[in-house]
Write an enzyme that holds these catalytic residues in place. Structure first.
Site, short mmCIF file in Angstrom:
data_model
loop_
_atom_site.label_atom_id
_atom_site.label_comp_id
_atom_site.label_asym_id
_atom_site.label_seq_id
_atom_site.Cartn_x
_atom_site.Cartn_y
_atom_site.Cartn_z
N ASP A 8 -50.80 60.53 -45.86
CA ASP A 8 -50.85 60.31 -47.30
C ASP A 8 -52.15 59.57 -47.55
O ASP A 8 -52.28 58.39 -47.25
CB ASP A 8 -49.64 59.48 -47.74
CG ASP A 8 -49.75 59.02 -49.20
OD1 ASP A 8 -50.68 59.45 -49.89
OD2 ASP A 8 -48.88 58.23 -49.63
N LYS A 76 -60.85 57.86 -54.02
CA LYS A 76 -60.12 59.10 -54.30
C LYS A 76 -60.30 59.53 -55.76
O LYS A 76 -60.28 60.71 -56.07
CB LYS A 76 -58.64 58.86 -54.01
CG LYS A 76 -57.76 60.08 -54.16
CD LYS A 76 -56.35 59.74 -53.71
CE LYS A 76 -55.37 60.87 -53.92
NZ LYS A 76 -54.03 60.46 -53.47
N GLU A 177 -48.41 65.81 -53.31
CA GLU A 177 -47.64 64.60 -53.03
C GLU A 177 -46.17 64.68 -53.49
O GLU A 177 -45.28 64.34 -52.72
CB GLU A 177 -48.35 63.38 -53.64
CG GLU A 177 -49.61 63.04 -52.85
CD GLU A 177 -50.59 62.16 -53.61
OE1 GLU A 177 -50.23 61.63 -54.68
OE2 GLU A 177 -51.73 62.00 -53.13
N ASP A 199 -44.19 59.60 -59.58
CA ASP A 199 -45.06 58.90 -58.62
C ASP A 199 -46.15 58.13 -59.35
O ASP A 199 -47.08 58.72 -59.91
CB ASP A 199 -45.69 59.93 -57.67
CG ASP A 199 -46.66 59.29 -56.66
OD1 ASP A 199 -46.97 58.09 -56.77
OD2 ASP A 199 -47.11 60.02 -55.75
P1 ADP Z 1 -51.62 55.11 -53.89
O1 ADP Z 1 -50.65 56.22 -53.74
O2 ADP Z 1 -52.48 55.27 -55.08
O3 ADP Z 1 -52.39 54.78 -52.67
P2 ADP Z 1 -49.49 53.14 -53.66
O4 ADP Z 1 -48.31 54.00 -53.75
O5 ADP Z 1 -49.79 52.49 -52.38
O6 ADP Z 1 -50.78 53.83 -54.22
O7 ADP Z 1 -49.37 52.04 -54.80
C1 ADP Z 1 -50.34 51.10 -54.98
C2 ADP Z 1 -50.14 50.41 -56.28
O8 ADP Z 1 -48.84 49.83 -56.30
C3 ADP Z 1 -51.13 49.29 -56.45
O9 ADP Z 1 -51.62 49.29 -57.78
C4 ADP Z 1 -50.31 48.08 -56.17
O10 ADP Z 1 -50.79 46.94 -56.88
C5 ADP Z 1 -48.96 48.50 -56.70
N1 ADP Z 1 -47.87 47.73 -56.09
C6 ADP Z 1 -47.57 47.60 -54.78
N2 ADP Z 1 -46.52 46.78 -54.62
C7 ADP Z 1 -46.14 46.39 -55.86
C8 ADP Z 1 -45.12 45.53 -56.37
N3 ADP Z 1 -44.29 44.90 -55.56
N4 ADP Z 1 -45.04 45.39 -57.71
C9 ADP Z 1 -45.89 46.01 -58.55
N5 ADP Z 1 -46.86 46.82 -58.13
C10 ADP Z 1 -47.00 47.02 -56.80
MG MG Z 2 -49.55 57.74 -53.45
#
Ligand code: ADP
Ligand code: MG
Length: 615
Positions: A8, A76, A177, A199
């Site tokens: 991912d 990205k 995804e 998502d």
């Molecule tokens: P991506 O798929 O874009 O890589 P993720 O699924 O890893 O992203 O999500 C990342 C986002 O989720 C970030 O903006 C992060 O700040 C937010 N995030 C992660 N944990 C929490 C949480 N406990 N509460 C709110 N937002 C969160």
């Molecule tokens: Mg993601």
């Protein structure tokens, strides 16, 4: 066949997985592979240090505050994008590294005077994920399934594929995804179910409606926003805090890259904390200097404040959900399951909005950070025959068509067509003896070609002289299972395939990809050399130390010319280490000193010893 990992490749975090085997029921058992630090996800951040080192992941994130200009995050969002897009302009204004236009208008990144394409930066993240898997599995990995947002257009998918090639990974499938999430969620579901995958990650929002029945995953509709995610939530908070700070102290924290970076970290941390508590403290000492000395930012923040600041962002996701439901011809009641994906879905207000929209509690059985990568591994196992085949009926996110008379966009493959798909169209000349036919391929939903995304221009060349309208050239547009377009042309008169010369509107040429692959190999060699040198230096320092100790203790037991020889050897090696000599010279000098020290040992113990046993 070698193992196929699932990756991912997220805007914010990346995750790598592998199917280890199957359980008694024949279902895949997926392992989320931890990185060297033991974390199951790795920040999608690449940094370049003053020493010329390349850092990826947590180490890159950790040094972001002190090296903001050379730390690239959220690349990205730039994949396959033009610099003049409003969203890219917005990102340019909000990040601390430099985004510049490439000659073809693509958004590139400038770090330490070096221009780099987004696929190149992404390849470094992919390489890191590959290495995490290789370390864990103890074998070379060459193939991967990589996920992208369903909304990614052809250029963005192509850019992702290029990133894989540069990293030395064959991307066996580019998987959407949400489809991956559905795969992770629903392999064992035998009865037909309609599921919505919501998502919300760091930079993108995706909503898809799928139907699962008997191992067939049918994507009904998909939508979202490639420029809406957790970072936008952070920006709201950053702006709020910076505005307040400016009002009180007259200093705009956003103007200073270092302050902005610290503010960003604090904002994201506060956002996370507000997912589990109702109030949090923001505390950033020495964030700026005012006329009377250092300034600190201290403030309590309530969950409700964050919710008010970001209400419209959440609403935008809900609007997108409604649009997709409408397109799928479904009402909220038709949805059997709602699967939450992405770190942002941990925010209570997001969960609540989703619950209200669908009238049911979202499914909690899957980990939002890992579910996409888990699905990717499952797809990999299905492709290698490790588990039963799964049928993924993904759809095109946007219509593909050509420009026709008067700049009109003529759709050939409408959006939401199941892939792979192929559509043919017969083209001809508009003038007598016209030797070529130009074709402009675009992707989008607007009526005029100019408003859509230009994918490529083709020229059908080598058409024999003929009156206009007589030549008939069939052009086939094929979208493969990865959602990537390819074009083939056949001259119906001769039945020969026509040459198609492509000028992609964006992205890297094959030559550019090849040269980056070579560069990557050189980098690897240089990296290995650097490591070898560091290890040798370390050994040399140890040898110098132990030799000096030995000399001190036993010098008077040895013939003086031997002692001098060893002393000289130590001195030479020391000079070499200090002067930054190359690997080969240090190695030679090390070897001769080592020999000399053996002679000390020999002189001490070996006099009466049998020579054969000593060697
Ligand atoms: P991506 O798929 O874009 O890589 P993720 O699924 O890893 O992203 O999500 C990342 C986002 O989720 C970030 O903006 C992060 O700040 C937010 N995030 C992660 N944990 C929490 C949480 N406990 N509460 C709110 N937002 C969160
Ligand atoms: Mg993601």
């Amino acid at each position: 066949m070698g193992k196929v990992i699932g990756i991912d490749l997220g805007t914010t975090n990346s995750c790598v997985t592998i199917v280890d085997g199957t359980n008694a029921k024949g279902e895949p058992e997926v392992t989320v592979i931890p990185n060297a630090e033991g974390a199951r996800t790795t920040p999608s951040i690449v940094a370049f240090t003053a020493k010329g080192e390349r850092l990826v992941g947590q180490v890159a994130k950790r040094q972001a505050t002190t090296n903001p200009e050379n730390t690239v995050h959220a690349v990205k969002r730039l994949m396959g994008q033009k610099v003049d897009l409003p969203e890219v302009q917005k990102q340019t204004a909000s990040v601390s590294y430099e985004i510049v236009p490439h000659t073809n208008g693509d958004a590139w990144v400038k770090v330490q005077d070096r221009l780099m394409s987004p696929p190149e930066i992404s390849s470094m993240i992919l390489l890191q994920m590959k290495e995490i898997a290789e370390t864990y599995l103890g074998e070379k990995i060459e193939e991967a399934i990589v996920t992208v947002p369903a909304y990614f257009d052809d250029a963005q998918r192509q850019a992702t594929k290029d990133a894989g090639a540069i990293a030395g990974l064959t991307i066996k499938r580019i998987l959407n995804e949400p489809t991956a999430a559905a795969l992770a969620y629903g392999l064992d579901k035998r009865q037909a179910e309609k599921i919505a995958v919501y998502d919300l990650g760091g930079g993108t929002f995706d909503i898809s409606v799928l139907e699962i029945a008997g191992g067939v995953f049918n994507v009904k509709a998909t939508g979202g926003d490639t420029h809406l995610g957790g970072e936008d939530f952070d920006v709201r908070l950053i702006d709020k805090l910076a505005d307040e700070f400016k009002k009180v102290h007259g200093v705009d924290l956003r103007k200073d890259r270092m302050s902005l970076q610290r503010l960003r970290e604090a904002a994201e941390k506060a956002k996370h904390e507000l997912s589990s508590s109702l109030q949090t403290e923001i505390n950033i000492p020495f964030i700026a200097t005012g006329p009377t000395g250092p300034l600190h930012l201290e403030r309590a923040l309530k969950r409700s404040e964050l919710e008010i600041l970001t209400k419209d962002l959440i609403q935008r996701t809900i609007d997108a959900c409604q649009a997709v439901m409408k397109e799928a011809g479904l009402s909220q009641r038709d949805i059997d399951q709602v699967v939450l994906v992405g770190g942002m879905t941990r925010m209570p207000a997001v969960q609540k909005a989703v619950r209200v929209l669908f009238g049911k509690d979202p499914n909690k059985g899957v980990n939002p950070d890992e579910v996409v990568a888990v699905g990717a591994a499952i797809q990999g196992a299905a492709l290698t025959g490790q588990i039963d085949e799964v049928l993924l009926l993904d759809v095109t996110p946007l219509s593909i068509g050509v420009e026709t008379g008067g700049g009109v966009f003529t759709r050939l493959i409408p959006r939401s067509t199941t892939v792979p798909t192929e559509k043919s169209e017969v083209f001809t000349t508009s003038m007598d003896n016209q030797p070529f036919v130009p074709i402009h391929v675009l992707q989008g939903e607007r009526e005029m070609a100019g408003d859509n995304r230009s994918l490529a221009r083709f020229e059908l060349t080598g058409i024999p002289p003929a009156p206009r309208g007589v030549p008939k050239i069939k052009v086939s547009f094929r979208v493969d299972a990865n959602g990537i377009l390819s074009v083939q042309a056949t001259d119906l008169g001769t039945n020969r395939s026509q040459s198609v010369s492509v000028t992609p509107a964006s992205g890297l040429s094959q030559a550019e990809v090849d040269s980056l692959v070579r560069e990557g190999e050189q980098f690897k060699e240089a990296d290995e050399l650097r490591r070898e040198l560091a290890e040798l230096k370390n050994q040399a320092e140890t040898l110098i130390y132990t030799t000096e100790q030995a000399l001190e203790a036993y010098a008077d037991l040895l013939p003086p010319e031997k002692v001098d020889g060893v002393r000289d050897g130590v001195a030479t090696l020391k000079v070499m280490l200090e002067s930054g000599a190359d690997l080969a010279s240090i190695r030679d000098c090390y070897a001769s000193l080592e020999n000399a020290t053996y002679e000390i040992a020999e002189a001490m113990y070996g006099g009466e010893n049998d020579k054969g046993a000593a060697s």
